[in-house]
Write a protein that holds these residues in place. Structure first.
Motif, short mmCIF file in Angstrom:
data_model
loop_
_atom_site.label_atom_id
_atom_site.label_comp_id
_atom_site.label_asym_id
_atom_site.label_seq_id
_atom_site.Cartn_x
_atom_site.Cartn_y
_atom_site.Cartn_z
N SER A 64 25.19 35.08 26.32
CA SER A 64 24.16 36.08 26.61
C SER A 64 22.79 35.43 26.76
O SER A 64 22.48 34.44 26.10
N GLY A 65 21.99 35.99 27.66
CA GLY A 65 20.66 35.43 27.91
C GLY A 65 20.75 34.20 28.80
O GLY A 65 19.92 33.29 28.70
N PHE A 66 21.71 34.19 29.68
CA PHE A 66 21.93 33.06 30.60
C PHE A 66 20.64 32.73 31.32
O PHE A 66 19.91 33.63 31.73
N GLN A 67 20.36 31.46 31.51
CA GLN A 67 19.07 31.05 32.08
C GLN A 67 19.00 31.15 33.60
O GLN A 67 17.94 30.96 34.18
N PHE A 68 20.12 31.47 34.25
CA PHE A 68 20.12 31.59 35.71
C PHE A 68 20.56 33.00 36.11
O PHE A 68 21.46 33.57 35.50
N LYS A 69 19.93 33.54 37.14
CA LYS A 69 20.29 34.89 37.61
C LYS A 69 21.63 34.91 38.32
O LYS A 69 22.30 35.93 38.37
N GLU A 70 22.00 33.78 38.89
CA GLU A 70 23.25 33.70 39.64
C GLU A 70 23.79 32.27 39.60
O GLU A 70 23.05 31.33 39.30
N VAL A 71 25.08 32.16 39.90
CA VAL A 71 25.73 30.86 39.90
C VAL A 71 26.47 30.70 41.23
O VAL A 71 27.26 31.56 41.61
N PRO A 72 26.20 29.60 41.94
CA PRO A 72 26.92 29.35 43.19
C PRO A 72 28.30 28.76 42.91
O PRO A 72 28.45 27.83 42.11
N LEU A 73 29.31 29.34 43.56
CA LEU A 73 30.69 28.88 43.38
C LEU A 73 31.35 28.75 44.74
O LEU A 73 30.86 29.28 45.74
N GLU A 74 32.48 28.08 44.75
CA GLU A 74 33.31 28.01 45.94
C GLU A 74 34.73 28.35 45.52
O GLU A 74 35.25 27.77 44.56
N VAL A 75 35.32 29.31 46.22
CA VAL A 75 36.67 29.75 45.90
C VAL A 75 37.57 29.43 47.09
O VAL A 75 37.24 29.77 48.23
N GLU A 76 38.68 28.77 46.81
CA GLU A 76 39.65 28.43 47.84
C GLU A 76 40.93 29.19 47.56
O GLU A 76 41.49 29.10 46.47
N ILE A 77 41.38 29.96 48.54
CA ILE A 77 42.58 30.78 48.39
C ILE A 77 43.65 30.24 49.33
O ILE A 77 43.45 30.17 50.55
#
Length: 153
Positions: A64-77
């Motif tokens: 809780s209280g994460f310091q970033f509003k968003e996290v960039p990810l890459e998903v491979e299906i």
């Protein structure tokens, strides 16, 4: 008394099942709550029968209280026919008011975000790999990542 306890347990088990769930797995294997940049999390499941519309949701657990509003990810299906689809995903964690988006209990938050809708989830084996694209050697305060595949209601 034993009968009441057994009935309670049975009701709990029956009501806690999500009948729309096709697959659900969460990986908590992060040393010191750090998601190393080279650590790719992979999930494999077999869909036993062709399904109608299904949603693939990304599950991210963080402090809780994460310091970033968003996290960039890459998903491979990788689908049963071997076709590979790569999706850039921005996992939103904090709203515009600075509040956690996820379901938070104490200092642990879980966020679910739909990243793909399948018109038909074909029968066969799927592989889903998730990679952090965070700019740094590791993403801090990460508790886990997973996927949830649900039939759309």
């Amino acid at each position: 008394m034993k009968v009441k306890l057994i009935l309670f347990a049975l009701v709990f088990v029956l009501t806690s099942c999500n009948k729309n769930e096709v697959y659900d797995e969460f990986n908590r294997d992060f040393t010191d709550n750090r998601w190393e940049s080279k650590d790719v999390k992979s999930f494999e499941f077999e869909n036993k029968q062709s399904e109608g519309v299904c949603e693939l949701k990304l599950h991210f657990g963080h402090i809780s209280g994460f310091q970033f509003k968003e996290v960039p990810l890459e998903v491979e299906i990788t689908s049963p026919d071997g076709k590979v689809e790569t999706l850039p995903v921005v996992m939103k964690l904090i709203d515009e008011s600075g509040n956690d988006i996820g379901d938070c209990s104490g200092d642990i938050c879980d966020v679910f975000q739909t990243i793909k809708t399948f018109d038909t989830l074909e029968k066969g084996k799927y592989k889903i790999s998730i990679k952090s694209k965070f700019d740094g050697p590791y993403l801090p305060n990460a508790l886990g990542v997973g996927i949830l595949v649900e039939r759309k209601k």
